[in-house]
Design a protein around this motif. Structure first.
Motif, PDB file in Angstrom:
ATOM      1  N   MET A   1     -98.450 128.539 -18.001  1.00  0.00           N
ATOM      2  CA  MET A   1     -97.539 128.845 -19.093  1.00  0.00           C
ATOM      3  C   MET A   1     -96.089 128.634 -18.667  1.00  0.00           C
ATOM      4  O   MET A   1     -95.320 128.016 -19.382  1.00  0.00           O
ATOM      5  CB  MET A   1     -97.781 130.281 -19.549  1.00  0.00           C
ATOM      6  N   ASN A   2     -95.705 129.147 -17.512  1.00  0.00           N
ATOM      7  CA  ASN A   2     -94.343 129.001 -17.015  1.00  0.00           C
ATOM      8  C   ASN A   2     -93.993 127.534 -16.773  1.00  0.00           C
ATOM      9  O   ASN A   2     -92.857 127.129 -16.955  1.00  0.00           O
ATOM     10  CB  ASN A   2     -94.155 129.799 -15.722  1.00  0.00           C
ATOM     11  N   ARG A   3     -94.989 126.784 -16.350  1.00  0.00           N
ATOM     12  CA  ARG A   3     -94.784 125.366 -16.078  1.00  0.00           C
ATOM     13  C   ARG A   3     -94.410 124.624 -17.369  1.00  0.00           C
ATOM     14  O   ARG A   3     -93.537 123.768 -17.362  1.00  0.00           O
ATOM     15  CB  ARG A   3     -96.054 124.804 -15.455  1.00  0.00           C
ATOM     16  N   LYS A   4     -95.071 124.941 -18.476  1.00  0.00           N
ATOM     17  CA  LYS A   4     -94.794 124.304 -19.763  1.00  0.00           C
ATOM     18  C   LYS A   4     -93.373 124.634 -20.237  1.00  0.00           C
ATOM     19  O   LYS A   4     -92.666 123.787 -20.772  1.00  0.00           O
ATOM     20  CB  LYS A   4     -95.800 124.734 -20.824  1.00  0.00           C
ATOM     21  N   ILE A   5     -92.945 125.856 -20.032  1.00  0.00           N
ATOM     22  CA  ILE A   5     -91.598 126.270 -20.442  1.00  0.00           C
ATOM     23  C   ILE A   5     -90.549 125.527 -19.617  1.00  0.00           C
ATOM     24  O   ILE A   5     -89.546 125.036 -20.164  1.00  0.00           O
ATOM     25  CB  ILE A   5     -91.432 127.802 -20.309  1.00  0.00           C
ATOM     26  N   ILE A   6     -90.764 125.407 -18.329  1.00  0.00           N
ATOM     27  CA  ILE A   6     -89.811 124.719 -17.457  1.00  0.00           C
ATOM     28  C   ILE A   6     -89.725 123.242 -17.821  1.00  0.00           C
ATOM     29  O   ILE A   6     -88.620 122.681 -17.931  1.00  0.00           O
ATOM     30  CB  ILE A   6     -90.205 124.901 -15.976  1.00  0.00           C
ATOM     31  N   ILE A   7     -90.847 122.591 -18.055  1.00  0.00           N
ATOM     32  CA  ILE A   7     -90.851 121.172 -18.437  1.00  0.00           C
ATOM     33  C   ILE A   7     -90.156 120.989 -19.782  1.00  0.00           C
ATOM     34  O   ILE A   7     -89.350 120.074 -19.963  1.00  0.00           O
ATOM     35  CB  ILE A   7     -92.288 120.626 -18.454  1.00  0.00           C
ATOM     36  N   THR A   8     -90.411 121.877 -20.734  1.00  0.00           N
ATOM     37  CA  THR A   8     -89.774 121.795 -22.048  1.00  0.00           C
ATOM     38  C   THR A   8     -88.262 121.966 -21.919  1.00  0.00           C
ATOM     39  O   THR A   8     -87.487 121.232 -22.546  1.00  0.00           O
ATOM     40  CB  THR A   8     -90.357 122.863 -22.995  1.00  0.00           C
ATOM     41  N   LEU A   9     -87.817 122.925 -21.127  1.00  0.00           N
ATOM     42  CA  LEU A   9     -86.390 123.131 -20.913  1.00  0.00           C
ATOM     43  C   LEU A   9     -85.740 121.916 -20.250  1.00  0.00           C
ATOM     44  O   LEU A   9     -84.634 121.515 -20.632  1.00  0.00           O
ATOM     45  CB  LEU A   9     -86.145 124.379 -20.073  1.00  0.00           C
ATOM     46  N   LEU A  10     -86.399 121.312 -19.281  1.00  0.00           N
ATOM     47  CA  LEU A  10     -85.857 120.121 -18.628  1.00  0.00           C
ATOM     48  C   LEU A  10     -85.730 118.957 -19.608  1.00  0.00           C
ATOM     49  O   LEU A  10     -84.735 118.234 -19.594  1.00  0.00           O
ATOM     50  CB  LEU A  10     -86.735 119.721 -17.440  1.00  0.00           C
ATOM     51  N   VAL A  11     -86.708 118.793 -20.474  1.00  0.00           N
ATOM     52  CA  VAL A  11     -86.655 117.724 -21.477  1.00  0.00           C
ATOM     53  C   VAL A  11     -85.515 117.975 -22.452  1.00  0.00           C
ATOM     54  O   VAL A  11     -84.754 117.060 -22.799  1.00  0.00           O
ATOM     55  CB  VAL A  11     -88.008 117.594 -22.207  1.00  0.00           C
TER      56      VAL A  11
END
Length: 129
Positions: A1-11
């Protein structure tokens, strides 16, 4: 879950940074400073008019949106406009210290030929002599 949030924020951050770069770098470039640019052509007012009357497309390719120097006799002065040899209208950003019948050289950006009035127009002009 945290990984998806970090990738979304980077995008999102990359997208915003790209949009800001495009907006500032391409849409709003600094205006040209014609006074500091090198002249591409130097000619008389009559030569410039003759080039436009002989072949407008060729004259546009040579002069349009280019920094040129025009030499001629001032035939009229109106506020921030000076007309050379009754055929080239030069628009200055400030009222120039020019008098009728002065022989001068003007540097400016050619903005084209006005077929209705039979005159060539320059803007962002400054004295070149």
């Amino acid at each position: 879950m945290n990984r998806k949030i970090i990738i979304t924020l980077l995008v999102v951050v990359a997208f915003v940074a790209g949009a800001v770069y495009f907006y500032n770098g391409y849409l709003y470039k600094d205006a040209r400073d014609i006074a500091s640019e090198e002249v591409t052509h130097t000619l008389t007012a009559q030569q410039l008019l003759a080039d436009y009357e002989n072949n407008m497309a060729k004259a546009d390719s040579m002069y349009l949106n280019k920094t040129i120097a025009i030499e001629g006799k001032v035939t009229e002065v109106k506020d921030s406009l000076a007309i050379l040899d009754a055929v080239v209208v030069c628009a200055f950003s400030t009222t120039p210290e020019i008098n009728k019948d002065d022989k001068i050289s003007v540097k400016g950006r050619c903005i084209g030929f006005d077929e209705l009035f039979g005159e060539v127009k320059l803007d962002q002009c400054s004295r070149n002599d």
